[in-house]
Motif scaffolding. Structure first.
Motif, PDB file in Angstrom:
ATOM      1  N   THR A   1       0.807  -0.962  -0.458  1.00 32.30           N
ATOM      2  CA  THR A   1      -0.091   0.086   0.306  1.00 32.30           C
ATOM      3  C   THR A   1       0.831   1.527  -0.167  1.00 32.30           C
ATOM      4  OG1 THR A   1       0.350  -0.174   2.081  1.00 32.30           O
ATOM      5  CG2 THR A   1      -1.776  -1.257   1.045  1.00 32.30           C
ATOM      6  N   ASP A   2       2.259   0.324   0.220  1.00 35.33           N
ATOM      7  CA  ASP A   2       3.253   2.696   0.396  1.00 35.33           C
ATOM      8  C   ASP A   2       3.117   2.853  -1.229  1.00 35.33           C
ATOM      9  OD1 ASP A   2       4.608   4.279   1.090  1.00 35.33           O
ATOM     10  OD2 ASP A   2       6.302   2.824   1.876  1.00 35.33           O
TER      11      ASP A   2
ATOM     12  N   PHE B   1      -5.007  13.575 -10.833  1.00 35.48           N
ATOM     13  CA  PHE B   1      -4.578  12.318 -10.885  1.00 35.48           C
ATOM     14  C   PHE B   1      -3.400  12.398 -11.709  1.00 35.48           C
ATOM     15  CE2 PHE B   1      -9.200  13.110 -10.811  1.00 35.48           C
ATOM     16  CZ  PHE B   1      -9.715  12.266  -9.959  1.00 35.48           C
ATOM     17  N   LEU B   2      -2.903  11.042 -10.698  1.00 32.88           N
ATOM     18  CA  LEU B   2      -1.236  10.858 -11.693  1.00 32.88           C
ATOM     19  C   LEU B   2      -1.577   9.393 -12.377  1.00 32.88           C
ATOM     20  CD1 LEU B   2       0.350  11.177  -7.756  1.00 32.88           C
ATOM     21  CD2 LEU B   2       0.003  12.839 -10.407  1.00 32.88           C
ATOM     22  N   CYS B   3      -0.864   9.485 -13.088  1.00 35.34           N
ATOM     23  CA  CYS B   3      -0.441   7.565 -13.237  1.00 35.34           C
ATOM     24  C   CYS B   3       1.428   7.983 -14.232  1.00 35.34           C
ATOM     25  CB  CYS B   3      -1.147   7.849 -15.039  1.00 35.34           C
ATOM     26  SG  CYS B   3      -0.659   8.547 -16.531  1.00 35.34           S
ATOM     27  N   GLY B   4       1.891   6.600 -15.053  1.00 34.27           N
ATOM     28  CA  GLY B   4       3.362   6.848 -15.365  1.00 34.27           C
ATOM     29  C   GLY B   4       3.548   5.856 -14.264  1.00 34.27           C
ATOM     30  N   ASP B   5       5.357   5.770 -14.712  1.00 35.98           N
ATOM     31  CA  ASP B   5       6.306   5.329 -14.318  1.00 35.98           C
ATOM     32  C   ASP B   5       6.518   5.378 -12.395  1.00 35.98           C
ATOM     33  OD1 ASP B   5       7.500   6.882 -14.370  1.00 35.98           O
ATOM     34  OD2 ASP B   5       9.181   5.924 -15.998  1.00 35.98           O
ATOM     35  N   THR B   6       5.717   6.378 -11.947  1.00 34.86           N
ATOM     36  CA  THR B   6       6.356   7.214 -11.254  1.00 34.86           C
ATOM     37  C   THR B   6       5.148   6.437 -10.020  1.00 34.86           C
ATOM     38  OG1 THR B   6       5.793   8.722 -11.528  1.00 34.86           O
ATOM     39  CG2 THR B   6       8.330   8.233 -10.878  1.00 34.86           C
ATOM     40  N   VAL B   7       4.168   6.064 -10.448  1.00 29.18           N
ATOM     41  CA  VAL B   7       3.044   5.642  -9.359  1.00 29.18           C
ATOM     42  C   VAL B   7       2.563   4.217  -9.933  1.00 29.18           C
ATOM     43  CG1 VAL B   7       0.780   5.934 -10.247  1.00 29.18           C
ATOM     44  CG2 VAL B   7       1.805   7.865  -9.996  1.00 29.18           C
TER      45      VAL B   7
END
Length: 498
Positions: free
Chosen positions: A452-453, A465-471
């Motif tokens: 969950t971290d 909202f967020l997306c990508g490889d750090t999400v």
């Protein structure tokens, strides 16, 4: 400054996560605007043209089209058909005097890995477990769009949509790949090196630091259908772009997002030449960049988050064009291993990854020539120095080293056949795809980080909202596509409830 224009969703960044989400949202009839800072779309999932040839920007392998995989979901939901050709075998690994061919068929793969490293029964049990776990991870991941949970509403689908029979995978979130290898007494040093280097190119971490829950999918990606996009990965991105445009969306390049400001009705997004507004913004921009384009409590939030994940890799990459004097059946992807003491201090890698253009792909190189994309891990900070002469010296030294290793280890490669050659460092990547300090590949796996971290697709700020490889779930084209799917689901729920 041009007048503000209204959209339903503004997507900042056209990486595969942002483009996936934009396509899914546009397909629902929402008015979507995608803003990209670079002149070409796709970020690290794209291609670029130089001196008459097409090179891949970052990622060179492509999976995610099998059952329960994100790119299959994207195609099924939208009707998009990404141009692709399956390649077999997926890859070869060259370690000392060993050659390991990574086959899709699991039985053939087990025979191959046992031929090279022995311990057939232990290998069979290890890889069968990894594949079985990977199958469940893909299935569960595609089902649980609201993971990690951020509020009580997210817990309901986690409880109601999952099969208790799948809970057997959870303990492997607390056990490392190394732990499971020890269970099967797979302790040969050369096999351990093999596993570590496989994980470095998929999980960005070692067997000791990668939870087996994630490591299983990372290790078995060559046991799924692997594809090549004729003309380069940019054609995949263009196919998605064309769908967004067909659905009434807009996609703009050379429009860097300079500021995201929260308002009473949503967000204003500013570029150098214009300003636009929407109730929802989806950022496909890495977490490390976010403090520089936000303000107030949003800036504080991303400053805290980015400081938590300062340890991330950069890449030293090369684009090379050679005459095509390679063996006829040579696979397109190769990992070349070497010992610690051989590598120059400028890098922190024990392997080189090499990808070829297809011999029949005359969009990327004319007949008789091949394009090679080459990459190695490196520490970003090493390349951010004020001494330009020293910087160029380091680039030359690493480039020479890589060419020397290719001469030694890659079949058919001869440095005398090189037609074009250039290199890029994390400093280049920062200026090229606008990632802070040139960090690529996402946030490395860590046993210290719980399930969950992970940064979820939904922030504490309504409509952002967020997306990508750090999400969540992290790196790789399938991973970032899944983050885009998850973001699209959260955005849809948000708009329905607003």
């Amino acid at each position: 400054m041009k007048a503000k224009k209204q959209y339903d969703i503004i997507v900042a960044g056209s990486g595969m996560g942002g483009m996936t989400a934009a396509a899914l949202l546009a397909n629902r009839g929402l008015k979507v605007l995608v803003l990209e800072a670079a002149h070409a779309l796709g970020g690290c999932s794209s291609s670029y043209y130089r001196k008459g040839y097409w090179f891949e920007s970052g990622a060179t392998t492509l999976i995610g089209f099998d059952k329960n995989h994100p790119l299959r979901y994207l195609e099924d939901q939208t009707g998009i058909s990404i141009p692709k050709k399956e390649i077999r075998p997926s890859m070869q690994v060259r370690q000392d005097n060993k050659v390991v061919t990574q086959f899709k068929d699991m039985d053939t793969w087990i025979e191959e890995i046992s031929r090279v490293y022995g311990q057939r029964e232990q290998q069979k049990r290890f890889w069968t477990l990894a594949y079985d776990l990977s199958e469940v991870v893909w299935k569960v991941s595609l089902r649980n769009h609201f993971f990690p949970p951020v509020n009580w509403k997210d817990l309901v689908p986690l409880i109601t949509q999952n099969n208790p029979k799948d809970l057997w995978i959870l303990p492997y979130a607390l056990r490392s790949v190394d732990d499971v290898m020890k269970d099967y007494h797979l302790d040969r040093p050369d096999f351990r090196r093999f596993v570590n280097e496989q994980l470095m190119i998929t999980a960005q971490s070692s067997a000791k630091e990668t939870p087996f829950l994630f490591g299983a999918a990372a290790l078995t990606y060559t046991n799924y259908s692997n594809y090549y996009v004729p003309g380069g990965l940019i054609n995949m991105i263009h196919e998605i772009r064309d769908f967004i445009l067909k659905k009434g969306g807009e996609v703009k390049t050379k429009c860097a997002v300079e500021q995201i400001n929260r308002t009473a009705k949503g967000y204003h997004v500013h570029t150098a030449e214009s300003s636009c507004q929407a109730p929802v913004v989806l950022s496909n921009i890495p977490v490390w960049n976010m403090p520089y384009i936000t303000s107030g409590e949003i800036k504080d939030y991303f400053t805290d988050e980015s400081e938590e994940y300062q340890q991330a890799w950069g890449a030293f990459t090369m684009g090379v064009v050679t005459n095509d004097n390679y063996p006829k059946n040579l696979p397109l992807h190769h990992q070349l291993h070497f010992r610690d003491s051989e590598a120059p201090k400028e890098i922190d890698s024990n392997s080189i990854f090499v990808s070829f253009s297809h011999s029949k792909d005359q969009q990327r190189a004319e007949k008789g020539k091949r394009v090679l994309n080459i990459s190695m891990h490196t520490q970003p900070d090493f390349w951010f120095i004020d001494d330009q002469k020293e910087y160029e010296k380091r680039k030359r030294e690493v480039s020479k080293y890589i060419v020397r290793k290719l001469d030694q280890l890659l079949p058919g490669f001869h440095s005398g056949d090189i037609i074009e050659q250039f290199s890029a460092t994390p400093y280049t990547w920062q200026n090229w795809v606008y990632r802070k300090k040139g960090r690529v590949g996402g946030i490395p796996q860590s046993m210290a980080r719980s399930l969950t971290d992970w940064m979820p697709a939904e922030t504490p700020f309504p409509g952002l909202f967020l997306c990508g490889d750090t999400v969540f779930p992290g790196q790789g084209i399938p991973g970032v596509a899944l983050s885009g799917i998850n973001a699209s689901k959260r955005i849809t729920r948000y708009l329905e409830q607003s």
